[in-house]
Design an enzyme around this catalytic site. Structure first.
Site, PDB file in Angstrom:
ATOM      1  N   HIS A  22      -1.898  -1.002 -10.306  1.00  0.00           N
ATOM      2  CA  HIS A  22      -2.178  -2.186  -9.490  1.00  0.00           C
ATOM      3  C   HIS A  22      -3.461  -2.861  -9.962  1.00  0.00           C
ATOM      4  O   HIS A  22      -4.543  -2.291  -9.868  1.00  0.00           O
ATOM      5  CB  HIS A  22      -2.324  -1.798  -8.023  1.00  0.00           C
ATOM      6  CG  HIS A  22      -2.272  -2.964  -7.088  1.00  0.00           C
ATOM      7  ND1 HIS A  22      -1.095  -3.465  -6.577  1.00  0.00           N
ATOM      8  CD2 HIS A  22      -3.260  -3.747  -6.583  1.00  0.00           C
ATOM      9  CE1 HIS A  22      -1.358  -4.482  -5.782  1.00  0.00           C
ATOM     10  NE2 HIS A  22      -2.670  -4.686  -5.780  1.00  0.00           N
ATOM     11  N   ASP A  24      -5.279  -6.855  -9.577  1.00  0.00           N
ATOM     12  CA  ASP A  24      -5.172  -8.151  -8.895  1.00  0.00           C
ATOM     13  C   ASP A  24      -5.777  -9.305  -9.684  1.00  0.00           C
ATOM     14  O   ASP A  24      -6.091 -10.352  -9.093  1.00  0.00           O
ATOM     15  CB  ASP A  24      -5.843  -8.071  -7.526  1.00  0.00           C
ATOM     16  CG  ASP A  24      -4.928  -7.514  -6.455  1.00  0.00           C
ATOM     17  OD1 ASP A  24      -3.856  -8.105  -6.228  1.00  0.00           O
ATOM     18  OD2 ASP A  24      -5.272  -6.485  -5.848  1.00  0.00           O
ATOM     19  N   GLU A 122       3.072  -7.759  -4.051  1.00  0.00           N
ATOM     20  CA  GLU A 122       2.305  -7.026  -3.050  1.00  0.00           C
ATOM     21  C   GLU A 122       2.503  -7.629  -1.668  1.00  0.00           C
ATOM     22  O   GLU A 122       1.756  -8.491  -1.238  1.00  0.00           O
ATOM     23  CB  GLU A 122       0.819  -7.008  -3.422  1.00  0.00           C
ATOM     24  CG  GLU A 122       0.009  -6.085  -2.532  1.00  0.00           C
ATOM     25  CD  GLU A 122      -1.455  -6.049  -2.894  1.00  0.00           C
ATOM     26  OE1 GLU A 122      -2.150  -5.123  -2.443  1.00  0.00           O
ATOM     27  OE2 GLU A 122      -1.923  -6.947  -3.635  1.00  0.00           O
ATOM     28  N   HIS A 149       1.655  -6.094   3.253  1.00  0.00           N
ATOM     29  CA  HIS A 149       0.242  -6.102   2.877  1.00  0.00           C
ATOM     30  C   HIS A 149      -0.520  -5.723   4.151  1.00  0.00           C
ATOM     31  O   HIS A 149      -0.134  -4.775   4.834  1.00  0.00           O
ATOM     32  CB  HIS A 149      -0.181  -7.451   2.288  1.00  0.00           C
ATOM     33  CG  HIS A 149      -1.537  -7.412   1.651  1.00  0.00           C
ATOM     34  ND1 HIS A 149      -2.616  -8.089   2.171  1.00  0.00           N
ATOM     35  CD2 HIS A 149      -1.999  -6.741   0.575  1.00  0.00           C
ATOM     36  CE1 HIS A 149      -3.684  -7.845   1.441  1.00  0.00           C
ATOM     37  NE2 HIS A 149      -3.355  -7.023   0.454  1.00  0.00           N
ATOM     38  N   HIS A 190      -0.140   0.340   1.711  1.00  0.00           N
ATOM     39  CA  HIS A 190      -0.353  -0.673   2.761  1.00  0.00           C
ATOM     40  C   HIS A 190       0.500  -0.463   4.009  1.00  0.00           C
ATOM     41  O   HIS A 190       0.199  -1.068   5.042  1.00  0.00           O
ATOM     42  CB  HIS A 190      -0.117  -2.104   2.251  1.00  0.00           C
ATOM     43  CG  HIS A 190      -1.287  -2.710   1.553  1.00  0.00           C
ATOM     44  ND1 HIS A 190      -2.432  -3.105   2.207  1.00  0.00           N
ATOM     45  CD2 HIS A 190      -1.492  -3.002   0.242  1.00  0.00           C
ATOM     46  CE1 HIS A 190      -3.286  -3.606   1.336  1.00  0.00           C
ATOM     47  NE2 HIS A 190      -2.740  -3.546   0.129  1.00  0.00           N
ATOM     48  N   HIS A 211      -1.415   1.963  -4.990  1.00  0.00           N
ATOM     49  CA  HIS A 211      -2.882   2.040  -4.925  1.00  0.00           C
ATOM     50  C   HIS A 211      -3.292   2.561  -3.548  1.00  0.00           C
ATOM     51  O   HIS A 211      -3.531   1.808  -2.623  1.00  0.00           O
ATOM     52  CB  HIS A 211      -3.548   0.697  -5.247  1.00  0.00           C
ATOM     53  CG  HIS A 211      -3.157  -0.464  -4.385  1.00  0.00           C
ATOM     54  ND1 HIS A 211      -1.854  -0.850  -4.177  1.00  0.00           N
ATOM     55  CD2 HIS A 211      -3.907  -1.349  -3.675  1.00  0.00           C
ATOM     56  CE1 HIS A 211      -1.827  -1.903  -3.377  1.00  0.00           C
ATOM     57  NE2 HIS A 211      -3.065  -2.225  -3.056  1.00  0.00           N
ATOM     58  N   ASP A 297      -6.840  -0.857  -8.416  1.00  0.00           N
ATOM     59  CA  ASP A 297      -7.057  -2.039  -7.575  1.00  0.00           C
ATOM     60  C   ASP A 297      -8.207  -2.891  -8.097  1.00  0.00           C
ATOM     61  O   ASP A 297      -8.928  -3.534  -7.330  1.00  0.00           O
ATOM     62  CB  ASP A 297      -7.277  -1.670  -6.112  1.00  0.00           C
ATOM     63  CG  ASP A 297      -6.950  -2.823  -5.152  1.00  0.00           C
ATOM     64  OD1 ASP A 297      -6.308  -3.789  -5.588  1.00  0.00           O
ATOM     65  OD2 ASP A 297      -7.355  -2.760  -3.985  1.00  0.00           O
TER      66      ASP A 297
END
Length: 354
Positions: A22, A24, A122, A149, A190, A211, A297
């Site tokens: 993961h 971003d 995500e 999320h 999440h 993650h 992350d």
């Protein structure tokens, strides 16, 4: 160019390749660069990720998160824009990146000196509660969907929202079954513990946590309880341990919940690479060596442990684990072999059904 896989193999404490679950950076580019991908090859200190630091960290495979905000008024359109961003990033840098649809292509990209690039959406809000959108995302290369999320969807409960379904609704179960038919990985980071268990009740293929950390080490709501870890492992799944400070450290989590004025007056607690390793060791003990991975992350959290401050720092983690007695084969399993096995286990369905 020297063969990247061979170069990494020669570095004493580092596995042949890091395949991270993961990152971003696409969201960081959307927010801070108006979705431009032009700065990827230079050092960009305001981000955690760029090409030189990926190479320095031994990253050969990356799930790029195509995240959009839960409150986005048009999440399907925005997610398509994020998917397009990753495709543009890869197309702009063909000597360094390659889109991979499956484990075979990922391994070949690594052998050819490229960073295998896969996509993960995500949050279930991204599909707009539409199975046609889910299938279309699969056709564009999205290999996992995180069911929520930070906010619930209409069909699945998040770990950080007030429950509305007590896990998955009937519609949520339908979506999970369709994901598994498609060969799209069900990502349980999440989501609430009830959602984790509901998904595992119906899963016929391995699931992942892209993650997350361990609730037994730090009982943050984003972390995974031991009984769920054991269930996921029994089905062949993988937890990809993250570096997010509040997930790693209870002290940092407590500090993060202070009122802003008090946080500003209080020194941020230090989170160390050793604490990250504690979560990895615990996940290994509960789930087994074949069911752990890494999902840093990067560029999805404002702060990181200083020893893991950007994507060049994976070697510090491997050094810590090697000092604890992890063998080279065990480090390879953690760094890439386990997630590649999960991909391979679902590749046939992905090839046929998307």
């Amino acid at each position: 160019m020297a063969n990247f896989a061979a170069v990494v193999r020669d570095r004493a404490a580092i596995p042949p390749v890091v395949f991270d679950g993961h990152n971003d950076l696409p969201w960081a580019y959307r927010v801070h660069r108006d979705s431009s991908v032009v700065d990827f090859t230079g050092s960009v200190p305001e981000f955690h990720t760029d090409l030189p630091r990926l190479r320095a960290g031994g990253v050969g495979g990356q799930f790029w998160a195509v995240y959009v905000d839960c409150k986005d008024p048009d999440p399907v359109r925005s997610t398509l824009q994020q998917i397009d961003l990753v495709h543009r990033l890869v197309a702009r840098h063909p000597e360094d990146l390659r889109l991979a649809w499956n484990a075979t292509e990922a391994r070949q990209a690594i052998e050819d000196g490229r960073i295998a690039s896969l996509l993960g959406a995500e949050g279930g809000h991204s599909i707009g509660d539409d199975l046609a959108v889910l299938r279309s995302f699969a056709r564009l290369g999205v290999r996992y969907l995180t069911l929520t999320h930070n906010d619930n969807t209409s069909w699945a409960d998040s770990a950080t929202d007030t429950p509305r379904n007590n896990g998955l609704s009937d519609r949520g179960r339908q979506i999970v079954r369709e994901m598994q038919r498609l060969g799209m990985l069900v990502d349980l980071s999440h989501v609430s513990v009830a959602t984790m268990n509901d998904a595992l009740d119906i899963a016929e293929a391995p699931v992942i946590f892209s993650h997350s950390s361990c609730a037994a080490v730090n009982p943050h709501p984003r972390n995974v309880p031991d009984d769920v870890l054991a269930r996921a492992a029994a089905g062949g799944g993988v937890i990809m341990l993250t570096f997010v400070p509040s997930f790693v450290s209870g002290e940092h989590w407590a500090w993060s919940k202070l009122p802003r004025e008090e946080r500003d007056r209080t020194e941020r607690p230090l989170v160390t690479v050793a604490q990250v390793a504690d979560h990895i060791d615990h996940a290994r003990e509960v789930a087994g060596i074949a069911h752990v991975g890494l999902g840093g992350d990067y560029d999805g959290t404002p702060a990181l442990p200083p020893e893991l401050a950007d994507v060049s720092r994976y070697p510090a983690l491997f050094d810590e684990l090697a000092a604890r007695g992890w063998s080279p084969a065990e480090l390879r399993a953690l760094a890439s072999d386990n997630i590649l096995r999960v991909l391979a286990d679902t590749d046939d369905a992905f090839a046929v059904n998307r």
